[in-house]
Design a protein around this motif. Structure first.
Motif: not given
Length: 470
Positions: A54-62
């Motif tokens: 989830x953290x890796x995926x959120x990285x793209x949105x951040x």
């Protein structure tokens, strides 16, 4: 907003917000649901894979939306204001404030472990089942103190966060080392053998209490139910890492540093969590973990490792841990409510910064509501109900990465999720499995939290109706 938080500060915020009281308590209930050291570690590994994915995926949105508000902003920008509001509503009513209340009460409970007079004191007020105790007052004072410190500016909150997070990481590393060096009789192979020989479950007496002698072989879907129930505890201990996205507007170079802080911070914490559980399995037998007094499995392990002084060591560690955890939650949460106010989705007063360039009104609103939850005594039950909802919102946000890749493939992405689409799909599969198993086996953990979030719908329509009539 002023960019006063560096990469190290952001990592400390991620780790500090994650490490609270859960890791010192939840493994006891998890063992009762699983009956095996092998499956206990498997559940923590699954939780770690989910969290880091989830953290890796959120990285793209951040990187796409490097603004204050974090997850609220991502959901609003991708799926619209209504969905964003429902997340923000859930965050204010229970997810963030309920967690602040629960962590503050954990601070009070472990303080009472060192100062028994707090436990023994008569309630300040009692009417039927409702009562106000000195531990609740202590929890409220901690919330108000940390809220006040954070109104003094980002630098004050940052310094406190770094000191307390650094202290608890060092203390946890010390506990892990001692858990292998000073244990004379290891229970590791014994605890792991249960997982290889058979699956295990506990019988209950007529009152619904677990029996120490009630272990019996089970398998198949019953094991799946045990895993789902156990993951409520491990996931509760592993959330709040997204708090760093709430303060994106105050982080230097947010397009890079928010991503790095989430991936580095979540990976480090999950490694620490798995190592701490190995300490429990090494120092204690299965029954001692499952039936630790008041679920304080860390106290039981520390007592075995260090003797009678071990209980005081753990009590101090949990106090440091919960104090630092709450500072991170309080610092970050108010930024979401400020962003919602700017969008016309929260109290207008929450929009303003004070002379120290922090959202003081939003901080106090959050602090007062969290304090009221402490007095209600219901925050613990509410938190059990929202694990399902938290994972649902994580899944919605992670799905947003795939949705944007399909709908807007030409958006400039300074960071792309590592191993896309495998990483977000891993989270979506594991998250869906967790939610489905809870719906089948533990409905009490699902619908109450879902209903709580849906209660935000009439509020949303009321807010927008007022706007339309202005």
């Amino acid at each position: 907003m002023q960019k006063k938080l560096k990469l190290w500060d952001a990592i400390m915020l991620v780790m500090g917000s994650m490490i609270g009281s859960g890791i010192f308590i939840v493994s006891s209930d998890m063992m009762r649901n699983l009956g095996s050291g092998f499956w206990l570690i498997v559940v923590w590994v699954i939780t770690g894979i989910m969290t880091v994915s989830a953290a890796i995926s959120y990285g793209e949105l951040s990187a796409l939306f490097p603004k204050a508000g974090g997850q609220y902003t991502y959901i609003k920008e991708i799926f619209g204001k209504k969905m964003g509001f429902l997340y923000g509503w859930g965050l204010f009513t229970i997810i963030q404030t309920g967690t602040i209340a629960a962590v503050a009460m954990a601070f009070g409970k472990f303080t009472a472990y060192l100062i028994p007079a707090l436990n023994d004191a008569a309630p300040i007020f009692q009417s039927g089942e409702f009562k106000i105790t000195w531990m609740q007052i202590l929890a409220i004072l901690i919330i108000l103190l940390l809220t006040y410190i954070n109104t003094r500016g980002v630098q004050s909150g940052k310094l406190l966060q770094n000191i307390f997070t650094g202290s608890k990481i060092i203390a946890l590393l010390g506990l892990i080392a001692a858990g292998f060096i000073f244990v004379d009789i290891s229970h590791l192979s014994e605890n792991f053998s249960f997982g290889f020989d058979s699956f295990n479950n506990l019988k209950k007496d007529g009152l619904g209490n677990f029996l120490k002698e009630g272990w019996e072989p089970i398998g198949g879907m019953t094991l799946m139910g045990g895993i789902a129930a156990a993951m409520v505890g491990s996931l509760f201990s592993s959330v709040a890492w997204e708090s760093v996205t709430f303060v994106s507007g105050e982080i230097e170079n947010p397009k890079k540093n928010v991503v790095k802080s989430m991936i580095y911070g979540t990976s480090a914490v999950m490694i620490l969590y798995i190592a701490v559980n190995y300490v429990y399995l090494n120092a204690l037998d299965r029954d001692s973990i499952a039936f630790a007094e008041n679920d304080r499995v860390a106290v039981a392990a520390s007592h075995y490792i260090f003797g009678s002084i071990g209980t005081s060591i753990i009590a101090l560690l949990v106090m440091v841990s919960t104090f630092g955890c709450n500072n991170g939650l309080i610092l970050a949460g108010a930024r979401v409510f400020q962003t919602m106010a700017k969008d016309g989705m929260f109290f207008k007063q929450a929009e303003k910064n004070n002379k120290n360039e922090v959202p003081a009104n939003a901080l106090w609103m959050q602090g007062v509501w969290a304090s009221l939850l402490c007095l209600s005594g219901q925050y613990g039950n509410l938190l059990d109900m929202i694990s399902f909802v938290i994972v649902l919102f994580y899944m919605i946000t992670v799905f947003g990465v795939i949705y944007l890749r399909v709908k807007q493939p030409h958006l400039e992405r300074s960071y792309k999720a590592w191993m896309y689409p495998i990483t977000p799909i891993i989270y979506l599969i594991l998250g869906a499995g967790f939610c489905i198993l809870l719906l089948i086996y533990k409905q009490q953990y699902t619908w109450p939290g879902f209903v709580m979030v849906l209660l935000g719908l009439p509020v949303y329509y009321f807010i927008n109706k007022n706007k339309n009539t202005e």
